[in-house]
Write an enzyme that holds these catalytic residues in place. Structure first.
Site, PDB file in Angstrom:
ATOM      1  N   CYS A  85      22.828  12.065 -20.864  1.00 35.68           N
ATOM      2  CA  CYS A  85      24.183  12.129 -21.413  1.00 35.68           C
ATOM      3  C   CYS A  85      24.453  13.531 -21.964  1.00 35.68           C
ATOM      4  O   CYS A  85      23.579  14.390 -21.975  1.00 35.68           O
ATOM      5  CB  CYS A  85      24.344  11.088 -22.520  1.00 35.68           C
ATOM      6  SG  CYS A  85      23.426  11.473 -24.030  1.00 35.68           S
ATOM      7  N   CYS A 137      22.110  14.700 -24.832  1.00 32.35           N
ATOM      8  CA  CYS A 137      20.767  15.060 -24.364  1.00 32.35           C
ATOM      9  C   CYS A 137      20.770  16.367 -23.572  1.00 32.35           C
ATOM     10  O   CYS A 137      19.839  17.167 -23.721  1.00 32.35           O
ATOM     11  CB  CYS A 137      20.181  13.923 -23.541  1.00 32.35           C
ATOM     12  SG  CYS A 137      19.851  12.444 -24.542  1.00 32.35           S
ATOM     13  N   HIS A 174      17.548   8.770 -28.178  1.00 31.79           N
ATOM     14  CA  HIS A 174      17.417   8.619 -26.730  1.00 31.79           C
ATOM     15  C   HIS A 174      16.037   9.123 -26.327  1.00 31.79           C
ATOM     16  O   HIS A 174      15.436   9.967 -27.010  1.00 31.79           O
ATOM     17  CB  HIS A 174      18.486   9.419 -26.006  1.00 31.79           C
ATOM     18  CG  HIS A 174      19.868   8.876 -26.188  1.00 31.79           C
ATOM     19  ND1 HIS A 174      20.922   9.287 -25.412  1.00 31.79           N
ATOM     20  CD2 HIS A 174      20.372   7.959 -27.048  1.00 31.79           C
ATOM     21  CE1 HIS A 174      22.023   8.652 -25.774  1.00 31.79           C
ATOM     22  NE2 HIS A 174      21.709   7.837 -26.775  1.00 31.79           N
ATOM     23  N   GLU A 215      15.079  11.201 -24.125  1.00 30.16           N
ATOM     24  CA  GLU A 215      15.010  12.649 -23.939  1.00 30.16           C
ATOM     25  C   GLU A 215      14.870  13.380 -25.267  1.00 30.16           C
ATOM     26  O   GLU A 215      14.030  14.275 -25.412  1.00 30.16           O
ATOM     27  CB  GLU A 215      16.287  13.165 -23.236  1.00 30.16           C
ATOM     28  CG  GLU A 215      16.571  12.544 -21.890  1.00 30.16           C
ATOM     29  CD  GLU A 215      17.482  11.325 -21.938  1.00 30.16           C
ATOM     30  OE1 GLU A 215      18.288  11.162 -21.012  1.00 30.16           O
ATOM     31  OE2 GLU A 215      17.390  10.522 -22.904  1.00 30.16           O
TER      32      GLU A 215
END
Length: 143
Positions: A77, A80, A47, A49
């Site tokens: 999410c 993260c 992701h 992040e």
């Protein structure tokens, strides 16, 4: 947030869901930037992040990113948010809320869990309409 939106657009050109992230230090200097890459990297943890945290850690030679702020186009999410706590970042700024998987305020308060020994301040809704429109356009075109 403009830099994060540019990262999201870059990811979109590669067929990735357009989420972008940048990490800045306490002086506002850009330490890392990233966009979603789970498809490209064959990595479910890629992701935006997480990639920004990894890149900043590598650049600084330390996994603890104290005093840093992560700016991301979509509410993070659970994976993260946990990574942010473990990285000891100071704060999170995000754009659009994620009603399906957002782990900051939408689905649960993943940064405010009492079991953590670190607190990350957070604020959402920054350029939210633009961030959400970028995602809506991507998914409309994908259908």
């Amino acid at each position: 947030m403009e830099c994060a939106l540019a990262q999201a657009a870059l990811g979109q050109t590669k067929g990735e869901v357009p989420v972008g992230a940048v990490l800045v230090n306490a002086q506002g200097q850009l330490l890392a930037q990233a966009h979603n890459e789970p498809i490209s990297l064959h990595d479910p943890t890629a992701h935006a992040e997480v990639l920004a945290l990894r890149r900043a850690g590598a650049a600084l030679g330390n996994y603890r990113l104290e005093g840093c702020t992560l700016v991301v186009t979509l509410e993070p999410c659970a994976m993260c948010t946990a990574a942010m706590v473990h990285a000891r970042i100071a704060g999170l700024v995000y754009g659009a809320e994620d009603a399906r998987a957002g782990a900051v305020t939408s689905c649960f308060d993943g940064l405010d869990l009492p079991l953590y020994n670190h607190t990350v301040w957070h604020m959402g809704g920054i350029l939210a309409a633009r961030c959400a429109a970028q995602l809506r356009t991507f998914f409309a075109n994908a259908r």
